[in-house]
Design a protein around this motif. Structure first.
Motif, PDB file in Angstrom:
ATOM      1  N   GLY A  12       0.501  -1.364  -0.175  1.00 57.14           N
ATOM      2  CA  GLY A  12      -0.067   0.196   0.290  1.00 57.14           C
ATOM      3  C   GLY A  12       1.209   1.300   0.362  1.00 57.14           C
ATOM      4  O   GLY A  12       0.591   2.616  -0.835  1.00 57.14           O
ATOM      5  N   LEU A  13       2.266   0.992   0.730  1.00 59.52           N
ATOM      6  CA  LEU A  13       2.767   2.303   1.317  1.00 59.52           C
ATOM      7  C   LEU A  13       3.104   2.667  -0.400  1.00 59.52           C
ATOM      8  O   LEU A  13       4.191   3.374  -0.892  1.00 59.52           O
ATOM      9  CB  LEU A  13       3.619   2.306   1.707  1.00 59.52           C
ATOM     10  CG  LEU A  13       3.126   2.419   3.002  1.00 59.52           C
ATOM     11  CD1 LEU A  13       4.382   2.002   4.353  1.00 59.52           C
ATOM     12  CD2 LEU A  13       2.695   3.954   3.157  1.00 59.52           C
ATOM     13  N   ALA A  14       3.782   1.652  -0.729  1.00 60.53           N
ATOM     14  CA  ALA A  14       4.799   1.469  -1.889  1.00 60.53           C
ATOM     15  C   ALA A  14       3.573   2.130  -3.769  1.00 60.53           C
ATOM     16  O   ALA A  14       4.358   2.530  -4.348  1.00 60.53           O
ATOM     17  CB  ALA A  14       5.399   0.893  -2.523  1.00 60.53           C
ATOM     18  N   SER A  15       2.230   1.400  -3.083  1.00 59.87           N
ATOM     19  CA  SER A  15       1.735   1.830  -4.149  1.00 59.87           C
ATOM     20  C   SER A  15       0.838   3.371  -4.321  1.00 59.87           C
ATOM     21  O   SER A  15       1.458   4.575  -5.217  1.00 59.87           O
ATOM     22  CB  SER A  15       0.468   1.111  -4.292  1.00 59.87           C
ATOM     23  OG  SER A  15      -0.751   1.348  -3.477  1.00 59.87           O
ATOM     24  N   GLU A  16       1.103   4.157  -3.028  1.00 61.08           N
ATOM     25  CA  GLU A  16       1.162   5.259  -2.764  1.00 61.08           C
ATOM     26  C   GLU A  16       2.119   6.263  -3.483  1.00 61.08           C
ATOM     27  O   GLU A  16       1.965   7.688  -3.818  1.00 61.08           O
ATOM     28  CB  GLU A  16       0.667   5.886  -1.456  1.00 61.08           C
ATOM     29  CG  GLU A  16      -0.838   5.258  -0.947  1.00 61.08           C
ATOM     30  CD  GLU A  16      -0.874   5.925   0.862  1.00 61.08           C
ATOM     31  OE1 GLU A  16      -0.250   6.932   0.969  1.00 61.08           O
ATOM     32  OE2 GLU A  16      -2.188   5.186   1.543  1.00 61.08           O
ATOM     33  N   ALA A  17       3.472   5.957  -3.400  1.00 53.84           N
ATOM     34  CA  ALA A  17       4.672   6.445  -3.433  1.00 53.84           C
ATOM     35  C   ALA A  17       4.416   6.367  -5.078  1.00 53.84           C
ATOM     36  O   ALA A  17       5.271   7.526  -5.944  1.00 53.84           O
ATOM     37  CB  ALA A  17       5.762   5.756  -2.991  1.00 53.84           C
ATOM     38  N   GLY A  18       4.575   5.374  -5.964  1.00 52.62           N
ATOM     39  CA  GLY A  18       4.213   5.331  -7.163  1.00 52.62           C
ATOM     40  C   GLY A  18       3.712   6.159  -7.835  1.00 52.62           C
ATOM     41  O   GLY A  18       3.420   6.935  -8.907  1.00 52.62           O
ATOM     42  N   GLY A  19       2.004   6.245  -6.631  1.00 50.37           N
ATOM     43  CA  GLY A  19       1.664   7.601  -7.451  1.00 50.37           C
ATOM     44  C   GLY A  19       1.422   8.445  -7.476  1.00 50.37           C
ATOM     45  O   GLY A  19       1.507   9.770  -8.149  1.00 50.37           O
ATOM     46  N   THR A  20       2.359   8.803  -6.867  1.00 49.31           N
ATOM     47  CA  THR A  20       3.086  10.304  -5.928  1.00 49.31           C
ATOM     48  C   THR A  20       3.995  10.717  -6.770  1.00 49.31           C
ATOM     49  O   THR A  20       4.456  12.138  -7.835  1.00 49.31           O
ATOM     50  CB  THR A  20       3.222  10.387  -4.390  1.00 49.31           C
ATOM     51  OG1 THR A  20       2.092  10.456  -4.109  1.00 49.31           O
ATOM     52  CG2 THR A  20       3.848  12.061  -4.006  1.00 49.31           C
ATOM     53  N   GLN A 139      -2.188  -2.659  -6.850  1.00 46.74           N
ATOM     54  CA  GLN A 139      -2.339  -1.809  -7.548  1.00 46.74           C
ATOM     55  C   GLN A 139      -3.098  -1.883  -8.504  1.00 46.74           C
ATOM     56  O   GLN A 139      -4.038  -0.579  -9.450  1.00 46.74           O
ATOM     57  CB  GLN A 139      -2.342  -4.114  -8.733  1.00 46.74           C
ATOM     58  CG  GLN A 139      -0.563  -4.063  -8.674  1.00 46.74           C
ATOM     59  CD  GLN A 139      -0.762  -4.675  -6.466  1.00 46.74           C
ATOM     60  OE1 GLN A 139      -1.782  -5.151  -6.201  1.00 46.74           O
ATOM     61  NE2 GLN A 139       0.957  -5.427  -6.177  1.00 46.74           N
ATOM     62  N   GLY A 140      -4.597  -2.118  -8.030  1.00 43.62           N
ATOM     63  CA  GLY A 140      -6.081  -1.815  -8.347  1.00 43.62           C
ATOM     64  C   GLY A 140      -6.501   0.305  -8.369  1.00 43.62           C
ATOM     65  O   GLY A 140      -7.110   0.525  -9.426  1.00 43.62           O
ATOM     66  N   LYS A 141      -5.931   0.048  -7.021  1.00 44.73           N
ATOM     67  CA  LYS A 141      -6.485   1.599  -6.687  1.00 44.73           C
ATOM     68  C   LYS A 141      -4.801   2.186  -7.441  1.00 44.73           C
ATOM     69  O   LYS A 141      -5.914   3.888  -8.361  1.00 44.73           O
ATOM     70  CB  LYS A 141      -5.584   1.623  -5.347  1.00 44.73           C
ATOM     71  CG  LYS A 141      -6.285   1.480  -4.183  1.00 44.73           C
ATOM     72  CD  LYS A 141      -6.397   1.577  -2.726  1.00 44.73           C
ATOM     73  CE  LYS A 141      -6.982   1.175  -1.660  1.00 44.73           C
ATOM     74  NZ  LYS A 141      -6.566   1.189  -0.173  1.00 44.73           N
ATOM     75  N   VAL A 142      -3.782   2.079  -7.896  1.00 43.72           N
ATOM     76  CA  VAL A 142      -3.088   2.247  -8.272  1.00 43.72           C
ATOM     77  C   VAL A 142      -3.689   2.646 -10.009  1.00 43.72           C
ATOM     78  O   VAL A 142      -4.137   3.892 -10.612  1.00 43.72           O
ATOM     79  CB  VAL A 142      -1.689   2.312  -8.764  1.00 43.72           C
ATOM     80  CG1 VAL A 142      -0.473   2.290 -10.221  1.00 43.72           C
ATOM     81  CG2 VAL A 142      -0.780   2.386  -7.108  1.00 43.72           C
ATOM     82  N   LEU A 143      -3.967   1.813 -10.588  1.00 46.89           N
ATOM     83  CA  LEU A 143      -5.083   2.056 -11.633  1.00 46.89           C
ATOM     84  C   LEU A 143      -6.126   2.721 -11.345  1.00 46.89           C
ATOM     85  O   LEU A 143      -6.550   3.582 -13.070  1.00 46.89           O
ATOM     86  CB  LEU A 143      -5.784   0.602 -12.484  1.00 46.89           C
ATOM     87  CG  LEU A 143      -5.482   0.038 -13.585  1.00 46.89           C
ATOM     88  CD1 LEU A 143      -5.107   1.067 -14.644  1.00 46.89           C
ATOM     89  CD2 LEU A 143      -6.273  -1.425 -14.107  1.00 46.89           C
ATOM     90  N   ASP A 144      -7.007   2.025 -10.200  1.00 43.94           N
ATOM     91  CA  ASP A 144      -7.934   3.615 -11.239  1.00 43.94           C
ATOM     92  C   ASP A 144      -7.321   4.827 -11.030  1.00 43.94           C
ATOM     93  O   ASP A 144      -8.424   5.896 -11.809  1.00 43.94           O
ATOM     94  CB  ASP A 144      -8.890   2.938  -9.319  1.00 43.94           C
ATOM     95  CG  ASP A 144     -10.030   1.857  -9.861  1.00 43.94           C
ATOM     96  OD1 ASP A 144     -10.207   1.194 -10.449  1.00 43.94           O
ATOM     97  OD2 ASP A 144     -10.385   1.534  -8.400  1.00 43.94           O
ATOM     98  N   GLY A 145      -6.594   5.152 -10.167  1.00 43.97           N
ATOM     99  CA  GLY A 145      -6.242   6.974  -9.884  1.00 43.97           C
ATOM    100  C   GLY A 145      -5.652   7.731 -11.944  1.00 43.97           C
ATOM    101  O   GLY A 145      -5.880   8.211 -11.505  1.00 43.97           O
ATOM    102  N   MET A 146      -5.078   6.319 -12.038  1.00 46.47           N
ATOM    103  CA  MET A 146      -4.714   6.776 -13.546  1.00 46.47           C
ATOM    104  C   MET A 146      -5.252   6.805 -14.204  1.00 46.47           C
ATOM    105  O   MET A 146      -5.197   7.827 -15.004  1.00 46.47           O
ATOM    106  CB  MET A 146      -3.665   5.643 -13.841  1.00 46.47           C
ATOM    107  CG  MET A 146      -1.996   6.425 -12.478  1.00 46.47           C
ATOM    108  SD  MET A 146      -1.116   4.340 -13.475  1.00 46.47           S
ATOM    109  CE  MET A 146      -1.185   4.310 -15.009  1.00 46.47           C
TER     110      MET A 146
END
Length: 156
Positions: A12-20, A139-146
């Motif tokens: 979760g932390l890695a995906s948040e950092a990737g999104g930022t 990963q789903g959260k990152v994809l939805d945000g993108m």
């Protein structure tokens, strides 16, 4: 704390950092190479033409402005010209006055929707998903945000 929870938290932390990081990269100008998106001051951003190439006769676009662009009313300047290489028409638009970053994203979306309406006859949508809801994995959260940002920024 059990190992699965530690792994899930780390993911979760890695995906948040990737999104930022992705959001920051979308606003980077690389001299001599180009840009994905630039946040300019509102006056400069409003005066920049944004364009799409539409596979249609330029006269069709000159006679009727597509609905997504017509919704902006007289706030937009719209230009139609033949696309290079006889590839249809180039549909370009820009604001007449200062605007917000949100409005620029709306214009980008409207141009892409206008292209789809003219070429296909409908605006293609990714939501709602016909197969149901995706589990909210990191990963789903990152994809939805993108996916949400892609309609405004024009990149995925």
């Amino acid at each position: 704390m059990p190992l699965p929870k530690i792994v899930a938290r780390a993911a979760g932390l890695a995906s948040e950092a990737g999104g930022t990081a992705l959001k920051q990269l979308q606003h980077v100008r690389i001299p001599g190479v180009g840009q994905t998106s630039v946040t300019d001051d509102p006056r400069t951003a409003a005066r920049r033409w944004r364009a799409v190439t539409v596979l249609t006769d330029p006269e069709q676009l000159r006679t009727a402005t597509p609905a997504p662009l017509a919704a902006f009313g007289d706030r937009l300047e719209v230009r139609v010209s033949p696309a290079p290489g006889d590839r249809g028409a180039e549909l370009a638009a820009r604001f007449r006055g200062p605007v917000t970053e949100e409005e620029i994203g709306q214009l980008r979306s409207a141009l892409r929707e206008a292209k789809q309406l003219v070429e296909v006859g409908e605006v293609l949508r990714n939501e709602p998903q016909p197969h149901g809801h995706r589990a909210q994995t990191p990963q789903g959260k990152v994809l939805d945000g993108m996916d949400e940002q892609a309609s405004k920024e024009g990149v995925l």
